[in-house]
Design a protein around this motif. Sequence first.
Motif, PDB file in Angstrom:
ATOM      1  N   CYS A  96       0.840  -1.205   0.000  1.00 56.93           N
ATOM      2  CA  CYS A  96       0.000   0.000   0.000  1.00 56.93           C
ATOM      3  C   CYS A  96       0.874   1.253   0.000  1.00 56.93           C
ATOM      4  N   ASP A  97       1.914   1.263   0.848  1.00 53.48           N
ATOM      5  CA  ASP A  97       2.781   2.440   0.925  1.00 53.48           C
ATOM      6  C   ASP A  97       3.544   2.658  -0.388  1.00 53.48           C
ATOM      7  N   LEU A  98       4.081   1.566  -0.928  1.00 54.06           N
ATOM      8  CA  LEU A  98       4.915   1.674  -2.138  1.00 54.06           C
ATOM      9  C   LEU A  98       4.059   1.986  -3.371  1.00 54.06           C
ATOM     10  N   VAL A 123      -6.708  -2.853   8.659  1.00 51.91           N
ATOM     11  CA  VAL A 123      -7.038  -2.005   9.801  1.00 51.91           C
ATOM     12  C   VAL A 123      -6.513  -0.588   9.586  1.00 51.91           C
ATOM     13  N   ASP A 124      -5.350  -0.489   8.929  1.00 47.00           N
ATOM     14  CA  ASP A 124      -4.647   0.793   9.015  1.00 47.00           C
ATOM     15  C   ASP A 124      -4.026   1.281   7.707  1.00 47.00           C
ATOM     16  N   ALA A 125      -3.094   0.484   7.137  1.00 47.19           N
ATOM     17  CA  ALA A 125      -2.207   1.044   6.102  1.00 47.19           C
ATOM     18  C   ALA A 125      -2.915   1.422   4.805  1.00 47.19           C
ATOM     19  N   SER A 126      -4.024   0.748   4.499  1.00 49.32           N
ATOM     20  CA  SER A 126      -4.655   1.034   3.204  1.00 49.32           C
ATOM     21  C   SER A 126      -5.556   2.269   3.265  1.00 49.32           C
ATOM     22  N   THR A 127      -5.910   2.690   4.467  1.00 48.20           N
ATOM     23  CA  THR A 127      -6.856   3.803   4.627  1.00 48.20           C
ATOM     24  C   THR A 127      -6.135   5.052   5.079  1.00 48.20           C
ATOM     25  N   GLY A 128      -6.476   6.173   4.506  1.00 47.67           N
ATOM     26  CA  GLY A 128      -5.971   7.431   5.064  1.00 47.67           C
ATOM     27  C   GLY A 128      -5.178   8.286   4.121  1.00 47.67           C
ATOM     28  N   GLY A 129      -4.640   7.698   3.047  1.00 48.70           N
ATOM     29  CA  GLY A 129      -4.010   8.511   2.014  1.00 48.70           C
ATOM     30  C   GLY A 129      -2.548   8.851   2.234  1.00 48.70           C
ATOM     31  N   LYS A 130      -1.953   8.425   3.359  1.00 46.32           N
ATOM     32  CA  LYS A 130      -0.522   8.682   3.511  1.00 46.32           C
ATOM     33  C   LYS A 130       0.233   7.603   2.741  1.00 46.32           C
ATOM     34  N   THR A 131       1.251   8.003   1.997  1.00 44.00           N
ATOM     35  CA  THR A 131       2.098   7.032   1.306  1.00 44.00           C
ATOM     36  C   THR A 131       3.510   7.258   1.817  1.00 44.00           C
ATOM     37  N   ILE A 213     -13.155   4.492  13.192  1.00 43.27           N
ATOM     38  CA  ILE A 213     -12.407   5.447  14.028  1.00 43.27           C
ATOM     39  C   ILE A 213     -11.406   6.199  13.152  1.00 43.27           C
ATOM     40  N   LYS A 214     -10.659   5.425  12.361  1.00 46.09           N
ATOM     41  CA  LYS A 214      -9.627   6.074  11.546  1.00 46.09           C
ATOM     42  C   LYS A 214     -10.262   7.051  10.565  1.00 46.09           C
ATOM     43  N   ALA A 215     -11.334   6.618   9.900  1.00 49.95           N
ATOM     44  CA  ALA A 215     -11.964   7.476   8.889  1.00 49.95           C
ATOM     45  C   ALA A 215     -12.473   8.767   9.535  1.00 49.95           C
ATOM     46  N   PRO A 227      -5.382  16.902  14.989  1.00 48.36           N
ATOM     47  CA  PRO A 227      -5.991  15.751  15.679  1.00 48.36           C
ATOM     48  C   PRO A 227      -5.571  14.384  15.146  1.00 48.36           C
ATOM     49  N   ARG A 228      -5.206  14.324  13.849  1.00 42.71           N
ATOM     50  CA  ARG A 228      -4.838  13.021  13.273  1.00 42.71           C
ATOM     51  C   ARG A 228      -3.598  12.437  13.943  1.00 42.71           C
ATOM     52  N   ARG A 229      -2.836  13.296  14.596  1.00 44.32           N
ATOM     53  CA  ARG A 229      -1.591  12.805  15.218  1.00 44.32           C
ATOM     54  C   ARG A 229      -1.847  11.670  16.210  1.00 44.32           C
TER      55      ARG A 229
END
Length: 348
Positions: A96-98, A123-131, A213-215, A227-229
């Motif tokens: 997901c990151d790469l 749970v985490d890495a695929s959602t949120g848009g950070k690469t 929660i993440k979304a 707040p995302r921190r």
Amino acid sequence: MNRIELNTPLGRSLLLLGGEMKDIEPLLPASGLFVITDLNVRSLYGNIFPPGMVFTVEPGEQSKTLARSEELCKRLLEAGADRSSFILGFGGGVICDLAGLTASIYMRGVRHGFVSTSLLSQVDASTGGKTAVNLGDYKNIIGTFKQPEFVLCDHRMLSTLPEEELQSGLGELIKHAVIRDRNLFFDISASMEKVYERDPVILGDLIRRAVRIKASIVRRDPLESGPRRVLNFGHTFGHVLETYYRIPHGVAVTKGMLLAAELSVWTGEMPHSEMKMLEEVIEKTGMLPDLELPDNIIGMMSHDKKAEAGSLNMILLRSVGKAVVRRLPLNEIAAFVSFYRDGKEKNK
Ligand code: GLY
């Protein structure tokens, strides 16, 4: 299937939780699809990849480099990918990151989506848009923000996860509960056996609650300026341990969460009883690595992305279910590290 829409000023992401491959068919282009995956995922799921050219990398953290992303860009160019192409990242957190980073820089950005195959990424890495990719020993130093158009989480794919990867994802699952949802924390604790059995219904419920929660956090703060921190709870200590001991991300974050919880008690933010409760649940996961803190831990932490002018934005707890961001000088964190080491010495 649960559909969650994550709308941000940076784009819209459709999260398909408990979905299956046919659910993404209408979301893919008729042509110009490029799949980025790793060798393990390809051998398990290559037969269900949608039609398109497939680029495969080595599994594991060593593929999370700018060099690997550049190589993928070269291969995309040679294969005739243009600005209308679509990149499908098919795999776990590293993919997901790469794939996300590559999609965000190739020709200044092409469309992309994910099929998320590990508990960590669902749970985490695929959602949120950070690469992100790593820079030498420093985690996630190079990266961008780009929302995937969709994320498919088929929980049945978790049935093939090795135990170490399951535990790694469990760490991130617990993190979401600890920062925001005390009930989820108790439910994870009560469901531990089912989690280890990879029960898709139980896992699906826990993942859905964590992703909600993440979304909700990412919607409010897509660029992580405030707040995302809190989603980084356990990560400042965790990243150092992950790099130093070469242990899976979520396992390092789990140890990092315990350290951050101890720091929360040490600073007077949280009662000791809450930390004991967190420790007991984490003990039930069977992954409480007894790791010495590296000698240079403060030096390593000072290169964290959250470091600014001799201090760090640390995520602390007020209780299990409530995280807060606190700016702490590095020398205060160093004093805590000495206190922690002394405590360990005494208990030997
Ligand atoms: N891609 C992980 C995140 O945005 O948090």
